[in-house]
Design an enzyme around this catalytic site. Structure first.
Site, PDB file in Angstrom:
ATOM      1  N   HIS A 129       0.922  -1.565  -0.335  1.00 33.89           N
ATOM      2  CA  HIS A 129      -0.149   0.254  -0.290  1.00 33.89           C
ATOM      3  C   HIS A 129       0.843   1.215   0.303  1.00 33.89           C
ATOM      4  O   HIS A 129       1.783   1.356   0.607  1.00 33.89           O
ATOM      5  CB  HIS A 129      -1.098   0.245   1.349  1.00 33.89           C
ATOM      6  CG  HIS A 129      -1.890   1.044   0.944  1.00 33.89           C
ATOM      7  ND1 HIS A 129      -1.643   2.418   2.126  1.00 33.89           N
ATOM      8  CD2 HIS A 129      -2.559   1.492   1.006  1.00 33.89           C
ATOM      9  CE1 HIS A 129      -2.312   3.410   2.613  1.00 33.89           C
ATOM     10  NE2 HIS A 129      -3.091   2.983   1.635  1.00 33.89           N
ATOM     11  N   HIS A 174       1.693  11.501  -1.896  1.00 34.35           N
ATOM     12  CA  HIS A 174       0.632  10.616  -1.499  1.00 34.35           C
ATOM     13  C   HIS A 174      -0.390  11.979  -1.372  1.00 34.35           C
ATOM     14  O   HIS A 174      -0.464  12.624  -0.705  1.00 34.35           O
ATOM     15  CB  HIS A 174       0.820  10.357   0.236  1.00 34.35           C
ATOM     16  CG  HIS A 174       0.033   9.701   0.818  1.00 34.35           C
ATOM     17  ND1 HIS A 174      -0.411   9.644   2.193  1.00 34.35           N
ATOM     18  CD2 HIS A 174      -1.472   9.171   0.409  1.00 34.35           C
ATOM     19  CE1 HIS A 174      -1.152   9.026   2.270  1.00 34.35           C
ATOM     20  NE2 HIS A 174      -2.562   8.831   0.793  1.00 34.35           N
TER      21      HIS A 174
END
Length: 598
Positions: A129, A174
């Site tokens: 992830h 991110h």
């Protein structure tokens, strides 16, 4: 292990010196007994006797005499440093050396042995992830190095978040955080260079896409130029079954939602329903598995999400309807081998199987827990048999912690996405699961997750409480810490006080942890403690092993850990290597353990 002894000194109060006898223990009783049994009471064990021992005690019925001879020759070469041997047999100390060698006598095998010809959806897949992050989810650097590290560790699914960099370029970062971006091209090259260094089985790249059609076209060109013939093209929109890992060896698969127009206004909607508050930092050990699941209060907060899947992280930045997104990049869409995206009509409709399509659904860890409680049979016996289910960490895991993976595995979910840059017990469980099947990153799902019962419903964990198998585990002794740690690492004034915690992670009915007594002031502790673990679901059980150094005034010091898939454990006395908190194997630290299935 010759029984050598020497004195070790520790400074005490800066004035006095405390001396302790540093003992290198000889063979424990279990080793002596098994040697005497198979050596027929003689002082030496022949290759033929070793072959018999390996077949009868270790369940290795197909062990050849050549293999036994190879082991004997290797032990003699290492211990006596001579090229030619006047004898070709083992003394008790030679035999003890063999048993305590993690490469010659490991607890599990290192070869791919499962059937790899089933459709891809029939396997658990080692999944990362936010694979580009070096640390926490808010302010760490983005880099290609964590991607390379994950792939070399056997991870088969990596995730990249694609964002515009100006008007003409693409970066990986991110979302709207303080994380420092990295160029997409650098990440792609890292994947290409490391994808098949450890495993030849396919690598899946999941893309979280926040791009305009123009930039999607650019990404399609970059991916095509980078991977070339390594890319696998597949029309999962009109397909009834996916190819097998064997058929897809050394192939790269792209998985994301079908492209839609990038709308900046929708990116501001990033949120994680019902998940407020910062996830607390974990210590060196991390939380116990039973503490990694949501409370009933937590699940009540995500009730609305069961009928509203718009919080899927891959849907952030997407348009709300297909009609409002007219612009698409066909070159980009052609790359998508596994289609993902937000279904319409709530979770029950999302879990409905289309006989003519294969797709991937992503759920947060908490939404999965809610789904299992509400629609367990749908998740387990139907959707995940053909389609892909990906689970990702809740949005408040800012420190890159992880969740309990067993909930996903027992639901048949193939992709349990973990923050590989973290550490702690949750990640140790993940690493343990994928030590199975030669560490190739693909583990065949148990048959009970692929077969529907007579009532049309599949396996449900709560209904399976009768033990199928019992595992006996005996912790004999440990060694190697003095070579891997400084003499004063655990205690400045005396040798360490070690004890071992041993238990099972898996189905709730199987989960348990036990511990040995503390062995004080020794670098080579001998415990000789046996534990018995009845297993209702041995197929998904992991043996947890943790070595603690007892500290009266503070938390226990970390002395090593490992997790082993129970289905892979080899019977007999085995040398069990230990790993540090980040999953790196120690050079010397190991336990001697005995395993038996009854």
């Amino acid at each position: 292990m010759e029984g050598k002894r020497e004195m070790g000194s520790y400074k005490f109060c800066l004035i006095f010196t405390r001396k302790f006898r540093m003992t290198e223990s000889g063979p424990v009783d279990d080793v002596r007994e098994i040697f005497e049994k198979y050596a027929d009471g003689e002082a030496h064990m022949s290759p033929e006797q070793l072959q018999k021992l390996m077949a009868e005690e270790g369940g290795e019925g197909e062990t050849s005499l050549e293999e036994a001879e190879r082991i004997v020759d290797e032990v003699l070469r290492r211990r006596h440093h001579i090229a030619k041997f006047t004898r070709r047999n083992l003394t008790l100390d030679d035999f003890n050396y063999y048993l305590f060698s993690t490469d010659l006598n490991p607890p599990i095998g290192d070869q791919v042995h499962q059937n790899m010809d089933a459709p891809l959806s029939h396997y658990f897949i080692y999944t990362g992830h936010n694979s580009y992050l070096t640390g926490n989810q808010l302010s760490s650097n983005c880099s290609d190095l964590p991607i390379a590290d994950a792939l070399r560790r056997g991870v088969r699914v990596v995730e990249l978040d694609l964002w515009p960099r100006g008007t003409d370029d693409v970066c990986v970062k991110h979302g709207r955080t303080l994380t420092k971006e990295v160029k997409l091209g650098k990440c792609l090259e890292s994947i290409k260079a490391n994808a098949f260094a450890t495993s030849k089985y396919p690598v899946i790249i999941t893309l979280e896409d926040h791009l305009t059609p123009k930039l999607q076209f650019k990404v399609a060109k970059m991916i095509t130029q980078t991977f070339g013939d390594m890319l696998y093209y597949h029309d999962s929109e009109s397909c009834q079954e996916f190819p097998s890992p064997e058929e897809l060896k050394e192939k790269i698969l792209i998985s994301t939602k079908p492209p839609k127009e990038y709308l900046e206004a929708n990116d501001a909607k990033e949120k994680d329903s019902g998940e407020k508050g910062k996830d607390s930092d974990e210590d060196v050990w991390g939380k116990e598995p039973e503490d990694l699941i949501s409370t009933q209060s937590d699940l009540e907060k995500v009730t609305s999400s069961v009928n509203d899947l718009s919080q899927d992280d891959e849907e952030r930045g997407s348009c709300e309807s297909d009609t409002s997104c007219q612009l698409q990049a066909p070159e980009y869409k052609r790359l998508i081998a596994i289609h993902a995206g937000k279904p319409k009509g709530g979770l029950r409709m999302a879990l409905k199987v289309d006989p003519n399509k294969i797709r991937r659904l992503s759920l947060s860890e908490q939404l999965l827990e809610k789904a299992v409680a509400s629609y367990g049979a749908d998740v387990i016996s139907r959707f995940t048999q053909k389609n892909f289910l990906r689970i990702y960490p809740k949005g408040t895991r800012f420190n890159s912690s992880n969740y309990k993976p067993q909930i996903g595995w027992m639901s048949g979910a193939q992709m349990i996405a973990f923050n590989m840059q973290g550490y702690g017990r949750a990640l140790w469980l993940m690493e343990g699961m994928f030590r199975a099947n030669g560490g190739c990153g693909y583990v065949k799902k148990p048959d009970f997750l692929m077969d529907a019962g007579s009532n049309g419903q599949g396996f449900y964990p709560k209904d399976n409480s009768c033990p199928k198998k019992t595992l006996k585990v005996k912790v004999l002794m440990g060694d190697g810490w003095l070579l891997d740690f400084k003499k004063t690492h655990f205690d400045s004034y005396s040798p360490p006080d070690f004890f071992v915690r041993v238990g099972i992670a898996g189905a709730p009915v199987d989960e348990v942890m036990e511990k040995t007594k503390i062995e004080y002031d020794t670098w080579t502790p001998i415990w000789n403690k046996e534990f018995i673990f009845p297993l209702a679901v041995p197929e998904l059980a992991l043996l947890r092993v943790e070595v603690h150094e007892h500290d009266i005034n503070e938390k226990d010091d970390f002395g090593g850990q490992t997790c082993l898939p129970v289905s892979e454990i080899r019977q007999g006395i085995r040398a069990v290597p230990l790993f540090n908190r980040k999953g790196v194997k120690y050079s010397s630290t190991r336990l001697l353990m005995r395993f038996e299935f009854v």
